[in-house]
Design a protein around this motif. Structure first.
Motif, short mmCIF file in Angstrom:
data_model
loop_
_atom_site.label_atom_id
_atom_site.label_comp_id
_atom_site.label_asym_id
_atom_site.label_seq_id
_atom_site.Cartn_x
_atom_site.Cartn_y
_atom_site.Cartn_z
N ILE A 287 0.83 -1.21 0.00
CA ILE A 287 0.00 0.00 0.00
C ILE A 287 0.87 1.26 0.00
CG2 ILE A 287 -1.65 1.34 1.36
CD1 ILE A 287 -2.82 -1.36 2.32
N SER A 288 1.92 1.25 0.81
CA SER A 288 2.82 2.41 0.88
C SER A 288 3.52 2.65 -0.45
CB SER A 288 3.85 2.20 1.99
OG SER A 288 3.23 2.12 3.26
N LEU A 289 3.96 1.57 -1.09
CA LEU A 289 4.61 1.70 -2.39
C LEU A 289 3.64 2.23 -3.44
CD1 LEU A 289 7.09 1.29 -4.20
CD2 LEU A 289 6.38 -1.10 -4.52
N ALA A 290 2.42 1.72 -3.43
CA ALA A 290 1.41 2.17 -4.39
C ALA A 290 1.12 3.66 -4.21
CB ALA A 290 0.13 1.36 -4.23
N THR B 20 4.17 5.85 -5.44
CA THR B 20 4.30 5.97 -6.89
C THR B 20 3.18 6.83 -7.48
OG1 THR B 20 3.15 3.84 -7.15
CG2 THR B 20 5.56 3.81 -7.19
N LEU B 21 1.98 6.77 -6.91
CA LEU B 21 0.88 7.62 -7.38
C LEU B 21 1.16 9.09 -7.10
CD1 LEU B 21 -2.30 5.53 -6.43
CD2 LEU B 21 -1.42 6.01 -8.73
N GLN B 22 1.80 9.35 -5.96
CA GLN B 22 2.15 10.73 -5.62
C GLN B 22 3.13 11.32 -6.63
OE1 GLN B 22 3.62 10.53 -1.61
NE2 GLN B 22 1.59 10.34 -0.69
N GLN B 23 3.94 10.45 -7.24
CA GLN B 23 4.90 10.90 -8.25
C GLN B 23 4.25 11.04 -9.63
OE1 GLN B 23 7.75 11.59 -6.64
NE2 GLN B 23 6.69 10.65 -4.90
N ARG C 50 4.79 3.10 -12.72
CA ARG C 50 5.95 2.80 -11.87
C ARG C 50 5.68 1.64 -10.92
NH1 ARG C 50 11.23 2.39 -11.89
NH2 ARG C 50 12.26 3.06 -9.95
N PHE C 51 4.49 1.61 -10.31
CA PHE C 51 4.16 0.57 -9.35
C PHE C 51 4.28 -0.82 -9.98
CE2 PHE C 51 0.85 -2.07 -7.16
CZ PHE C 51 1.46 -2.13 -5.92
N GLY C 52 3.69 -0.98 -11.16
CA GLY C 52 3.78 -2.26 -11.86
C GLY C 52 5.19 -2.61 -12.28
#
Length: 278
Positions: free
Chosen positions: A229-232, A235-238, A243-245
């Motif tokens: 969840i933190s990684l997702a 990457t959305l904030q960027q 990027r997440f995938g």
């Protein structure tokens, strides 16, 4: 105004920059000597956290060398010495006179390979120490931590070494292990930043299939979901929606690839001993 500049290793008076770091002559010579000799040190306290300061820097060579690496001293900048200074100059000048216009780079020798292996082993220790400090992983009991690290140490090493703050390509090349070189190169293509590396590390460390009990399986599953969840979110904030995938696919490839090279065989025999000192 004082012009005092402290040694980054022991805090003594710095004599300038040596191997990329402001340090004293004592720590500079110690680092150079350790790298050139391929010295193998063991912590005198078996804990790997001895105090390294001006008064106690000679107490534990292992922790002093670890400190040198931790502050950024570049082992690749230490050129292997083959003889006294005057002899080196004479050989160099003679070589300049008689050498052919172009020469192929020399093949790694057993001595140089052992030297590079020693440096990479020190990097492995640092990687394992960083893993132990991982926010989620640090909450686990030592028995569960060690059980996981004995399985995933190679993935942690490749992930961290491929994104090392210093250029260690010479160390990788010097080992003469093409498979290791390829693994590091592939992992480097992720080009993960510091936060992404931490999240990926958490996903490697918090696999519930490596739990030693049903209770730990639940805990590891929770930590893994939190890291996802933190990684997702990050990457959305960027605003990088692919990027997440990309990171998860890269992590999957890293986990699927078997770190089955010559260096792995040498490391595998010392990982258990290293974990005992961390």
């Amino acid at each position: 105004m004082s012009n005092f500049s402290a040694c980054a290793v022991c805090g003594d008076q710095s004599s300038g920059k040596h191997y990329g770091v402001s340090c004293c002559d004592g720590c500079s010579c110690f680092f150079k000597r350790s790298v050139r000799r391929g010295s193998s040190y063991a912590c005198i306290a078996l804990a790997g956290n001895c105090v390294v300061d001006k008064a106690r820097r000679n107490w534990c060579p292992s922790c002093r060398f670890q400190r040198c690496l931790a502050v950024g001293m570049n082992a690749a900048a230490v050129q292997e010495e083959r003889g006294p200074r005057n002899q080196q100059v004479a050989l160099y000048r003679s070589g300049r006179r008689h050498a052919p216009p172009s020469q192929a780079p020399p093949s790694p020798t057993p001595h140089s390979q052992a030297l590079h292996f020693q440096i990479l082993a020190q990097i492995l220790v640092t990687c394992l120490r960083q893993a132990k400090a991982n926010e989620q992983f640090a909450l686990l009991d030592r028995c569960q931590q060690d059980a996981i690290l004995q399985v995933v140490w190679s993935e942690i090493f490749v992930l961290r070494a491929s994104h090392w703050s210093l250029d260690i390509s010479a160390m990788i090349d010097g080992c003469g292990d093409e498979q290791l070189k390829r693994l590091i190169c592939e992992a480097h293509q992720l080009r993960a930043d510091v936060l992404e590396l931490n999240f990926l590390e958490s996903l490697i460390l918090c696999r519930k299939e490596l739990a030693i009990s049903a209770e730990y399986a639940v805990i590891l599953g929770s930590h893994s979901n939190a890291a996802l969840i933190s990684l997702a979110r990050y990457t959305l904030q960027q605003s990088n929606y692919l990027r997440f995938g990309q990171l998860l696919l890269g992590l999957r490839q890293l986990c699927l690839r078997r770190f089955d090279c010559a260096l792995s065989c040498m490391f595998r025999s010392v990982v258990r001993d290293i974990l005992k000192t961390l």
